[in-house]
Design a protein around this motif. Structure first.
Motif, PDB file in Angstrom:
ATOM      1  N   THR A 105      -3.123   1.202  -2.043  1.00 22.06           N
ATOM      2  CA  THR A 105      -2.504   0.001  -2.594  1.00 22.06           C
ATOM      3  C   THR A 105      -1.011  -0.102  -2.296  1.00 22.06           C
ATOM      4  OG1 THR A 105      -2.141   1.173  -4.698  1.00 22.06           O
ATOM      5  CG2 THR A 105      -4.164  -0.133  -4.488  1.00 22.06           C
ATOM      6  N   GLU A 107       0.842  -0.830   0.394  1.00 23.86           N
ATOM      7  CA  GLU A 107       1.281  -2.033   1.096  1.00 23.86           C
ATOM      8  C   GLU A 107       1.042  -3.289   0.267  1.00 23.86           C
ATOM      9  OE1 GLU A 107       0.489  -4.280   5.409  1.00 23.86           O
ATOM     10  OE2 GLU A 107      -0.480  -2.364   4.930  1.00 23.86           O
ATOM     11  N   ARG A 108      -0.120  -3.328  -0.399  1.00 25.43           N
ATOM     12  CA  ARG A 108      -0.427  -4.517  -1.205  1.00 25.43           C
ATOM     13  C   ARG A 108       0.546  -4.650  -2.378  1.00 25.43           C
ATOM     14  NH1 ARG A 108      -5.212  -7.385  -1.607  1.00 25.43           N
ATOM     15  NH2 ARG A 108      -5.483  -6.660   0.538  1.00 25.43           N
ATOM     16  N   TRP A 109       0.836  -3.550  -3.047  1.00 19.89           N
ATOM     17  CA  TRP A 109       1.748  -3.618  -4.177  1.00 19.89           C
ATOM     18  C   TRP A 109       3.174  -3.935  -3.718  1.00 19.89           C
ATOM     19  CZ3 TRP A 109       2.818  -4.842  -8.756  1.00 19.89           C
ATOM     20  CH2 TRP A 109       3.974  -4.390  -9.392  1.00 19.89           C
ATOM     21  N   LEU A 141      -1.715 -13.408  -5.616  1.00 16.92           N
ATOM     22  CA  LEU A 141      -1.484 -12.077  -5.042  1.00 16.92           C
ATOM     23  C   LEU A 141      -1.820 -10.968  -6.038  1.00 16.92           C
ATOM     24  CD1 LEU A 141       1.900 -12.660  -3.146  1.00 16.92           C
ATOM     25  CD2 LEU A 141      -0.402 -12.463  -2.161  1.00 16.92           C
ATOM     26  N   ALA A 144      -5.521 -10.578  -6.151  1.00 18.24           N
ATOM     27  CA  ALA A 144      -5.973  -9.864  -4.950  1.00 18.24           C
ATOM     28  C   ALA A 144      -5.733  -8.359  -5.090  1.00 18.24           C
ATOM     29  CB  ALA A 144      -5.252 -10.400  -3.722  1.00 18.24           C
ATOM     30  N   LEU A 145      -4.643  -7.985  -5.768  1.00 21.62           N
ATOM     31  CA  LEU A 145      -4.395  -6.558  -6.009  1.00 21.62           C
ATOM     32  C   LEU A 145      -5.442  -5.982  -6.960  1.00 21.62           C
ATOM     33  CD1 LEU A 145      -2.648  -4.079  -5.604  1.00 21.62           C
ATOM     34  CD2 LEU A 145      -1.145  -4.901  -7.438  1.00 21.62           C
ATOM     35  N   LYS A 148      -8.409  -5.302  -4.930  1.00 12.63           N
ATOM     36  CA  LYS A 148      -8.204  -4.137  -4.073  1.00 12.63           C
ATOM     37  C   LYS A 148      -8.438  -2.848  -4.838  1.00 12.63           C
ATOM     38  CE  LYS A 148      -6.704  -2.021  -0.321  1.00 12.63           C
ATOM     39  NZ  LYS A 148      -7.418  -2.069   0.970  1.00 12.63           N
TER      40      LYS A 148
END
Length: 411
Positions: A105, A107-109, A141, A144-145, A148
């Motif tokens: 996570t 990159e996503r965070w 967003l 989406a996290l 993930k």
């Protein structure tokens, strides 16, 4: 024909088979134990990773509520405080530093955090539509996290019915409801800034926003009911259903207050009050859901730990017994391989000893018989002598006298 004693000395199949079969059984048991151990270890790793996902999701919940509160404040044209959002962001950053690699996570965070830090704090800093779009994008967003984390932690693939519905409710349905409720309240507030020419657009967007609130709420009710019906936990039903009722009532109130009555537009303040009620009910429900979810996984891990101890104990006992039996078999074979220990060899030796004893007895009897024969001969000679001595001498025979003369006879 082969001597039985010689046949007994040759190692036959029956002497080799027991140790070989016992060794094969031990190897098979070892393979089964390793497979069982690996399966238990994989399930334990899976459960521990699910717990990491639960911890991450629990930290995301304050971020979602703080984001929606800032959205409501800025949509009303006021200046929002970033204190609550900053604290929630720092908490998630700390957890992401610890679990981000395992859950993938990082990159996503990083993208979500950058978006949250760029959100406007002042309601008048940008046009109302831009503010609404910025907060709506940040909410998307954030959802989406959540998705993930569900995927990388394995929660979405849990085979248990109760765990699956609980994780879906806590990580998907409830956050979607909170974000959709914030967006709905923002649209109602935004509609007050639009003219009459945008009424169709506004009505369409409000209908879609209300549906976005109702859909996850409906899925949540069905999922939690299915979890309560398919769980072994005795506390799950009571804890969830109590908070679920408040959640349903808050969602119904929000939908009703956001609907237009005739030509009158919804009251933004009433909608905001209903939104806060939905958010508060969601916070309690998601906290309870995650707690029950974690308890179910912990119970599963405890059961797996018991299975692991049982498998290790069983393997240790089986291996010990097998080694003892193998040692006894090998010891018996070594004892049987020594001369004179098998029944056939013992019988052969006994037969040889018996034959030797018989020959010795015959020789002894023959040797003992010789003095007896000599004694009998001496006795016979003595008796003959005595008989001859006892018989009177008849004197010279007339015929001999006539033939040889007296002188010769006398001589």
């Amino acid at each position: 024909m082969t001597d039985p004693a010689q046949r007994s000395r040759r190692p036959g199949a029956y002497g080799v088979a027991p140790p070989f079969l016992l060794t094969a059984v031990l190897v098979t048991l070892a393979i089964l134990f390793v497979q069982s151990w690996n399966q238990i270890d994989e399930r334990r790793t899976f459960g521990e990773q699910e717990r990491q996902g639960i911890e991450y999701l629990r930290a995301l919940q304050p971020v979602t509520t703080a984001l929606m509160d800032m959205h409501a404040t800025t949509a009303a044209g006021q200046t929002a405080s970033r204190e609550a959002l900053n604290q929630a962001v720092e908490a998630v950053t700390a957890i992401d530093a610890r679990l981000g690699d395992a859950l993938r996570t990082r990159e996503r965070w990083a993208g979500v955090r950058a978006k949250l830090e760029s959100l406007p704090e002042q309601g008048l800093a940008r046009p109302p539509q831009d503010i609404h779009d910025a907060y709506s994008e940040a909410g998307a967003l954030l959802l989406a996290l959540h998705a993930k984390v569900r995927e990388t932690s394995g929660l979405v693939r849990d085979p248990n019915v109760d765990v699956y519905h609980l994780q879906r409710g806590a990580a998907a349905d409830i956050p979607e409801t909170v974000v959709a409720a914030g967006r709905l309240a923002g649209l109602v507030r935004l509609a007050t800034t639009r003219g009459r020419n945008d009424e169709v657009r506004t009505a369409t967007e409000l209908n879609a926003a209300r549906s976005a609130v109702q859909a996850p709420a409906k899925n949540l009710v069905q999922g939690l009911q299915a979890a309560a019906d398919n769980t072994d936990s005795r506390q799950l039903s009571g804890n969830l259903l109590r908070h679920l009722d408040a959640y349903q009532q808050a969602v119904e109130r929000l939908v009703a207050d956001s609907s237009a009555t005739g030509s009158a537009r919804p009251n933004p303040d009433r909608v905001e009050t209903a939104r806060r009620a939905v958010q508060e009910a969601s916070v309690l429900l998601v906290d309870t859901t995650l707690t029950e979810l974690d308890a179910l996984i912990v119970a599963r891990l405890d059961d797996l730990a018991g299975q692991r101890r049982f498998a290790a104990g069983t393997a240790a006992v089986g291996l010990s017994l097998g080694l003892v039996l193998l040692y006894l078999l090998l010891a018996a074979r070594r004892q049987a391989a020594r001369p004179g220990t098998t029944p056939a060899v013992a019988a052969g030796q006994a037969a040889e000893e018996t034959s030797a004893d018989d020959g010795s007895s015959e020789e002894t009897s023959a040797w003992n018989a010789r003095p007896a024969a000599a004694t009998r001969s001496a006795s016979a000679h003595t008796a003959a002598t005595r008989t001859a001595a006892a018989t009177p001498d008849p004197g010279p025979r007339p015929d001999l006298l006539a033939q040889w003369g007296r002188s010769n006879v006398a001589r």
